[in-house]
Design an enzyme around this catalytic site. Structure first.
Site, short mmCIF file in Angstrom:
data_model
loop_
_atom_site.label_atom_id
_atom_site.label_comp_id
_atom_site.label_asym_id
_atom_site.label_seq_id
_atom_site.Cartn_x
_atom_site.Cartn_y
_atom_site.Cartn_z
N ALA A 197 0.84 -1.19 0.00
CA ALA A 197 0.00 0.00 0.00
C ALA A 197 0.87 1.23 0.00
CB ALA A 197 -0.90 0.01 1.22
N ASP A 198 0.40 2.26 -0.67
CA ASP A 198 1.07 3.56 -0.57
C ASP A 198 0.45 4.39 0.53
OD1 ASP A 198 1.69 2.56 -3.38
OD2 ASP A 198 3.09 4.21 -3.05
N ARG A 199 -0.80 4.12 0.83
CA ARG A 199 -1.47 4.80 1.92
C ARG A 199 -2.77 4.06 2.24
NH1 ARG A 199 -2.15 11.32 2.50
NH2 ARG A 199 -0.11 11.20 1.50
#
Lengths: 356, 356
Positions: free
Chosen positions: B244-246
Site C-alpha cells: 500500500a502507498d497509503r
C-alpha cells in the site's frame, strides 16, 4: 480513405504488415498459401475474420495461375491447402469454418461430371473473393445493430465506449466488428469518447486500435489493462464492446486474454458488456467454453519489446493468448449481423436467421 | 546475501538504481537531499517505505558534515529540507509522516536551552539511522503475521500467492511488506508458488519482483496484468497480497494502479485479498479513499519502453499511478506489524497497539 489490412485484386494479394505498425505502413506480397500461413502465424495479419479472408485469398492467388490435369488433383490440392491453413492459428474458428465450407463445395463440384478442373477452380476463386465483400457488409450491419442497441439505453446522449484488443479495419476485411460499432457511433455523431486498452503482451490496442483511432480522428484515449476498474469508477462508461475469436453454443466467448477480467469488472460497476460476433465466428459444435482449446504463446512476447528485454532474466512466464468469458457476464448482449441477442438465445436466433 | 536497495554506513548513502534493473545492478551515491529528491522523483528508488528511509537518510548525509552556528539555523534547515523531500512523491504517506515526526522533534529540541546545535544534529541523525533498522524489523513481524494468517486457512498445504507491483527488499529498507509475507512462507517451506503481475506501465513486477523471485530462488511465474482472472479460474490461488502507498481511516487502500481491479476479480473468485501495511503507511487523518490525491504520471511511461515507441503516434493517454481499493474488497485483511485486522477495525487496533 479507409484503412486497408487486405489489398486484393484478382490474382494479387497484399497484406499490411501489422508487426511494423504503428511506426511503418508496409505491405507484403502473398503469392501462395505458404506465404499466407506464415503471415498468420507471425501475426503480420490477425483478427479472426481477417485471418480467414487472408488465408483463403492466399489460396486463391495460388490457384489462379495453376493448371490441374484432372478434378481429383484439384480437389486434393485445395483440401490439403485448406487443412494446412487451419493449423496457422488454431483458436480462430473462422478459418476452420471456411475450410469446412470450401472442402464441402469441392466435394460437391467433384460429383458433377460436366465440370472441368478450370470451371471448378474459377467457381471456388469467385466464392473466396466474395468472402471479402461479405465480411465488410456483415460488419456494417453489426455496427448498426450494436450502435443502436447501445444508444437506445442512453436517451439522447452520446456513448463512451471501452474496447480491448483490435477489432477494426485491421482485424477484418474492413470496417471492423467491435470497433465497427464505435465507427457507426462516430458516423452518427454519437461517439463521446472511446477508450482502448494496451492489450498486453502483444499491444494490439496500443499499436493497432490506437492507430485506427488516430487515423479516423475519433476522440480516444489509451489506458493500460490494469486501469479498467479505476476508469469505470471515475468516468461514466456506456458500454464495453469486444470482439471474439470463437463464441460457442451456450454463448461463452473466447477472446483476447484480458477480456474475461474486463467482463467481471464491468459487471461490478454495472457497465453493459457486449461481444461483437459475426455468425462466422459462432461455433455451435462446442457446447460451452470449457471445450475451447486455448493457445499458449511464446514467453518472449512478455519478456521483450522489439528486442529489448523488459523482464528479469530467468523468470518463468505464463502466456495464454485467449480467455473465455462466460455468457452470464455478457450483460449487454452478443452483436451479430442478424441483431443483438442474449447469450442464452444466441443458438436459436442464429439458426432462425440462417434458415430464412 | 539479501538484496539491498539502500546501502548506508554513517555519512555514506548508496541507492541501487532500480531504473537499470533487471539488466544492470549499479549503485548511485547520494550526497544530499537534492540527490535524494531526484532519485525518488526519477523512481531510481520507489516503494513508500523505501522512499521515506532513503529521503531521510539523504538528509542525514547532508547534515553530518555541516556546521550550524545556532539552533534556529539548524531547525530551519532541517524543516525546509523535510518539506522539500515530501514534494518528491506526494502520494506516499511515509515521507510525509517522517517529515512531521522530525519537524516536531526539532521544535521540541529547540525548546531545550542546554542543547547545542551539534548535539541536536547528532540526535536527529541517530533517529533517522534507527528508521532503517526499524523498517526491517517491522517487515519481519508483518511477514510472520500475514504468513501464519494465510496458512491457518490451508490445513497443512502450502500457499500459492499472487502479488502486484514490487513490495520486496527493493521497495523497503529490506525483507519487504507483501513480498515479505511470501519470503516468510518460503522460509517455512510453505510456498508452493508465487505469481507476480508485470504491473504496467512501469513494469515494477516484471523488472523488480521477478528479479527478487529469481534472486531468492522462489518458485515463481510472471503474468500480464490482464491474466489475473484467468489465472484464478484455472489455478487454485490461496491469497492475493499487495502493498500500500497509503491506507486511510476506514481501511480504504491506495496502491499501485491495477490493485483495485485485482481485488474485484479476487472477490469474484472467492480468493482472499490482503494488503500489507506497516503502521507508518496508515494515515487516519483522511476519513476514506475519496480523499486520497492520485498522482498522474507522464504519458511516455505508457507509449515507450526504453526509448522504443510502442503506441501509435498521436494517441492520448491516461496514466494514473495509483488506485483506491475500498476496504470491503480487502477480504483477507490488512497485515500490520501488530497483527492482521479487518479494514473496519484497523483504526481501533492500531490506536490500541500504539498506546501500549
Amino acid at each position: 480513405m479507409t484503412l486497408e489490412a487486405i489489398r486484393y485484386t484478382s490474382g494479387s494479394l497484399m497484406l499490411l504488415d501489422q508487426l511494423l505498425l504503428p511506426n511503418k505502413s508496409e505491405y507484403i506480397q502473398i503469392k501462395n498459401t505458404e506465404d499466407g500461413w506464415n503471415a498468420i502465424k507471425k501475426m503480420q495479419i490477425r483478427g479472426a475474420p481477417a485471418i480467414a479472408v487472408a488465408g483463403c485469398l492466399s489460396l486463391a492467388v495460388e490457384l489462379i495461375p495453376k493448371q490441374f490435369s484432372n478434378v481429383k488433383e484439384l480437389v486434393d490440392f485445395v483440401v490439403t491447402k485448406l487443412e494446412y491453413l487451419v493449423t496457422s492459428r488454431p483458436t480462430a474458428v473462422n478459418m476452420l469454418d471456411a475450410a469446412k465450407l470450401y472442402t464441402a463445395r469441392m466435394t460437391e463440384y467433384a460429383k458433377q461430371p460436366d465440370l472441368t478442373p478450370d470451371v471448378i477452380k474459377n467457381k471456388i476463386v469467385t466464392e473466396i473473393e466474395q468472402m471479402l465483400e461479405d465480411d465488410v457488409n456483415v460488419n456494417k450491419r453489426m455496427g448498426q445493430y450494436g450502435g443502436e442497441d447501445i444508444l437506445s439505453g442512453l436517451g439522447n446522449s452520446s456513448a463512451t465506449i471501452l474496447t480491448h484488443c483490435n477489432t477494426g479495419s485491421l482485424a477484418t476485411a474492413g470496417y471492423g466488428t467491435a470497433l465497427g460499432v464505435v465507427r457507426y457511433l462516430q458516423s452518427k455523431q454519437k461517439l463521446d469518447h472511446v477508450y482502448c486498452t494496451e492489450t498486453r503482451p502483444y499491444n494490439q490496442g496500443a499499436r493497432l486500435t490506437a492507430y485506427e483511432i488516430v487515423y479516423e480522428k475519433m476522440p480516444g484515449t489509451l489506458i493500460c489493462d490494469s486501469m479498467v476498474a479505476m476508469l469505470m469508477k471515475k468516468n461514466k462508461i456506456s458500454a464495453v464492446i469486444v470482439g471474439a475469436d470463437r463464441v460457442v453454443a451456450n454463448g461463452d466467448a473466447a477472446n483476447k486474454i484480458g477480456t474475461y477480467q474486463i467482463a467481471i469488472v464491468a459487471k461490478h460497476h454495472g457497465v453493459p458488456f457486449y461481444v461483437a460476433c459475426p455468425s462466422t465466428t459462432y461455433d455451435d459444435t462446442l457446447p460451452d467454453g470449457d471445450h475451447i482449446v486455448i493457445e499458449e504463446r511464446p514467453h518472449g512476447e512478455m519478456t521483450s519489446v522489439n528486442g529489448t528485454r523488459i523482464a528479469a532474466p530467468g523468470i518463468g512466464c505464463w502466456n495464454p493468448a485467449f480467455d473465455v468469458t462466460p455468457g452470464e457476464l455478457i450483460t449487454g448482449g452478443i452483436i451479430t449481423e442478424f441483431g443483438v441477442f442474449k447469450p442464452s438465445e444466441l443458438q436459436q436466433k442464429i439458426r432462425q436467421a440462417k434458415s430464412k
